[in-house]
Write a protein that holds these residues in place. Sequence first.
Motif, mmCIF file in Angstrom:
data_model
loop_
_atom_site.group_PDB
_atom_site.id
_atom_site.type_symbol
_atom_site.label_atom_id
_atom_site.label_comp_id
_atom_site.label_asym_id
_atom_site.label_seq_id
_atom_site.Cartn_x
_atom_site.Cartn_y
_atom_site.Cartn_z
ATOM 1 N N LYS A 1 41.493 27.844 39.600
ATOM 2 C CA LYS A 1 42.486 27.838 40.396
ATOM 3 C C LYS A 1 42.618 28.637 41.473
ATOM 4 O O LYS A 1 43.040 29.781 41.534
ATOM 5 C CB LYS A 1 43.681 27.825 39.584
ATOM 6 C CG LYS A 1 43.966 26.888 38.641
ATOM 7 C CD LYS A 1 45.250 26.905 37.754
ATOM 8 C CE LYS A 1 45.420 25.900 36.761
ATOM 9 N NZ LYS A 1 46.517 26.009 35.873
ATOM 10 N N GLY A 2 41.682 28.360 42.578
ATOM 11 C CA GLY A 2 41.174 29.355 43.944
ATOM 12 C C GLY A 2 40.483 30.407 43.629
ATOM 13 O O GLY A 2 39.759 30.098 42.509
ATOM 14 N N GLU A 3 40.468 31.294 44.273
ATOM 15 C CA GLU A 3 39.502 32.336 44.055
ATOM 16 C C GLU A 3 40.317 33.894 44.079
ATOM 17 O O GLU A 3 41.475 33.986 44.703
ATOM 18 C CB GLU A 3 38.362 32.310 45.179
ATOM 19 C CG GLU A 3 39.010 32.562 46.378
ATOM 20 C CD GLU A 3 37.785 32.600 47.596
ATOM 21 O OE1 GLU A 3 36.674 32.679 47.299
ATOM 22 O OE2 GLU A 3 38.223 32.137 48.615
ATOM 23 N N THR A 4 39.609 34.757 43.199
ATOM 24 C CA THR A 4 40.335 36.091 43.333
ATOM 25 C C THR A 4 39.552 37.199 43.869
ATOM 26 O O THR A 4 38.344 37.270 43.692
ATOM 27 C CB THR A 4 40.791 36.451 41.923
ATOM 28 O OG1 THR A 4 41.461 35.807 41.348
ATOM 29 C CG2 THR A 4 41.470 37.788 41.736
ATOM 30 N N PHE B 1 49.381 38.827 44.540
ATOM 31 C CA PHE B 1 48.757 40.118 44.312
ATOM 32 C C PHE B 1 48.924 40.598 42.975
ATOM 33 O O PHE B 1 49.973 40.064 42.322
ATOM 34 C CB PHE B 1 49.364 41.197 45.277
ATOM 35 C CG PHE B 1 49.004 42.642 45.146
ATOM 36 C CD1 PHE B 1 47.690 42.879 45.901
ATOM 37 C CD2 PHE B 1 49.549 43.491 44.210
ATOM 38 C CE1 PHE B 1 47.278 44.235 45.697
ATOM 39 C CE2 PHE B 1 48.973 44.821 44.330
ATOM 40 C CZ PHE B 1 47.800 45.197 44.872
ATOM 41 N N HIS B 2 47.717 41.191 42.108
ATOM 42 C CA HIS B 2 47.824 41.776 40.801
ATOM 43 C C HIS B 2 47.492 43.047 40.737
ATOM 44 O O HIS B 2 46.568 43.538 41.409
ATOM 45 C CB HIS B 2 46.918 40.878 40.101
ATOM 46 C CG HIS B 2 46.772 39.318 40.520
ATOM 47 N ND1 HIS B 2 47.679 38.453 39.965
ATOM 48 C CD2 HIS B 2 45.722 38.689 41.122
ATOM 49 C CE1 HIS B 2 47.460 37.385 40.520
ATOM 50 N NE2 HIS B 2 46.272 37.270 40.964
ATOM 51 N N ASP B 3 48.140 44.127 40.212
ATOM 52 C CA ASP B 3 47.911 45.206 39.987
ATOM 53 C C ASP B 3 46.727 45.249 38.862
ATOM 54 O O ASP B 3 46.839 44.119 38.050
ATOM 55 C CB ASP B 3 49.139 46.120 39.564
ATOM 56 C CG ASP B 3 50.031 45.819 38.515
ATOM 57 O OD1 ASP B 3 49.146 44.976 37.622
ATOM 58 O OD2 ASP B 3 51.258 45.939 38.487
ATOM 59 N N LYS B 4 46.344 46.589 38.530
ATOM 60 C CA LYS B 4 45.412 46.588 37.493
ATOM 61 C C LYS B 4 45.962 46.086 35.972
ATOM 62 O O LYS B 4 45.206 45.506 35.440
ATOM 63 C CB LYS B 4 44.971 48.090 37.199
ATOM 64 C CG LYS B 4 44.044 48.364 36.225
ATOM 65 C CD LYS B 4 42.543 47.812 36.185
ATOM 66 C CE LYS B 4 41.841 48.211 35.232
ATOM 67 N NZ LYS B 4 40.450 47.434 35.328
ATOM 68 N N THR C 1 44.762 36.771 44.580
ATOM 69 C CA THR C 1 44.354 35.567 44.078
ATOM 70 C C THR C 1 44.797 34.593 45.387
ATOM 71 O O THR C 1 45.895 34.580 45.753
ATOM 72 C CB THR C 1 45.049 34.809 42.951
ATOM 73 O OG1 THR C 1 44.389 35.656 41.633
ATOM 74 C CG2 THR C 1 44.646 33.478 42.755
ATOM 75 N N ILE C 2 43.780 33.917 46.055
ATOM 76 C CA ILE C 2 44.021 32.873 46.884
ATOM 77 C C ILE C 2 43.974 31.499 46.456
ATOM 78 O O ILE C 2 42.890 31.155 46.102
ATOM 79 C CB ILE C 2 42.915 33.029 48.266
ATOM 80 C CG1 ILE C 2 42.876 34.401 48.690
ATOM 81 C CG2 ILE C 2 43.092 31.996 49.203
ATOM 82 C CD1 ILE C 2 41.610 34.553 49.551
ATOM 83 N N PRO C 3 45.186 30.864 46.458
ATOM 84 C CA PRO C 3 45.384 29.632 45.526
ATOM 85 C C PRO C 3 44.705 28.332 46.111
ATOM 86 O O PRO C 3 45.470 27.344 46.002
ATOM 87 C CB PRO C 3 46.759 29.764 45.365
ATOM 88 C CG PRO C 3 47.300 30.310 46.501
ATOM 89 C CD PRO C 3 46.325 31.316 47.014
#
Length: 449
Positions: free
Chosen positions: A137-140, A169-172, A190-192
């Motif tokens: 689902k999109g790219e990260t 945005f995702h933290d560790k 993640t770019i959805p």
Amino acid sequence: MSLQRIFQADAYGQQPVAQNFWHRAFEPDVLGEPLQEEHSCEVAIVGGGYTGLSAALKLAQQGVDVAVLDARHIGWGASGRNGGFCCLGGTIAEDDELIRRYGEVEARRYFYAERAAIDLVAELLDQFEIDADVASKGETVLAHKPRRVDQLKDTAADIQKRYGISCHFHDKDELTELGMNASGLSAGLTIPVGFALHPYKYARGLAAAVKAQGARFYEQTEVLGIVPADDGQYVLKARKGHLRAQKVLLAANGYSSENMPEWLAGKYLPVQSNILMTRPLSEEELKRQGWFSNQMAYDTRTLLHYFRLLPDNRMMFGMRGSVSAAPQVRERMRQAARRDFERIFPEWAKVETPDFWSGLACLTNNLVPFVGVVPNTSGLYAAFGYHGNGVAMATYAGRLIAHEMLGEATNLAYPAFLKVAPTQFPFGSMRRHLLALSYTWFTLKDRMF
């Protein structure tokens, strides 16, 4: 006549693709015999990849007599070797540079085209019921150093401004929860938009649709020359036959040559990309590493790594950085890819990687694709230069150029600058060696920053 190419002959032979998992996992039928004797058509397309197939499909749907020629077989080049990332891209020019060169209206028209390109691929998959193992689902994008976290936040702002898309945005810790745990990662974005697919199944599915529309294929047919005829048509010369066409599309991208036709000389720059593939990983191995997401991902390095987990739990791992197709250099790249793979996924250090292959993407000196009429000609067209993001953009370029060849308007976004012929790279046929200096600097930059 022989083709003049800027990489060693090995780059255009069987060796780089001998261990291509995509090819081995999918046994296609022969779509066409080699060109022999003399034939004719309305439109001849040189290159059986996404560009040529997309253009052929649109033309054939409009009743045009189309013939697609490929030096090997349909989907043999980059369209059957890439990582299967159907995502935003096609240029490596910065937004500000595009706006400065072409104005904000045209730049935004290109941004819209990037999104429309993804939609077109999805539409074709659905319309022709192509089973291409769609996932993600999109790219990260993953920050490979703590100092790159701010870069991700800037990227999120740019994506919002450019496409009107809100990123995540995702933290560790969140990356770990999402099943994207790897060594050295500090954060992710993640770019959805977009999805992953089996690139060769997609190419062959397009080819089946093209054939169903009545188009012809000439496989194992290397076009050695394109000669204007007295009646305004073109004669495509192969080793054992000729094909006369009213119009011709050059769609070989990174597999083009300097003299077929001579206009192409210096206007494209092939760059190698390399992919390593593991055997299927067990559930225990996935759990131990903490990577069980099927999200397509890449890191913030300039010489980026790109990777994704396939539906059968094989891990695909790609990287760039080679400027030679010599066997010994390919082996060094395989070893380098393996070292990086083990560093990023240390729990898989003993996992076998039986498949390794390489292919040629394509850059232009203008840093944007070319999709238009070859200057000072009538009936000769070209489309190339997708800068490593050809799944979506090459498909889209093929559709655009088909409209151009039909002489009809299109409601698709078609920035005027795509029709401007690219300028030549410096140093002529030696230009690929400039990449060695660039790659050295990029490697140092990625390590330091």
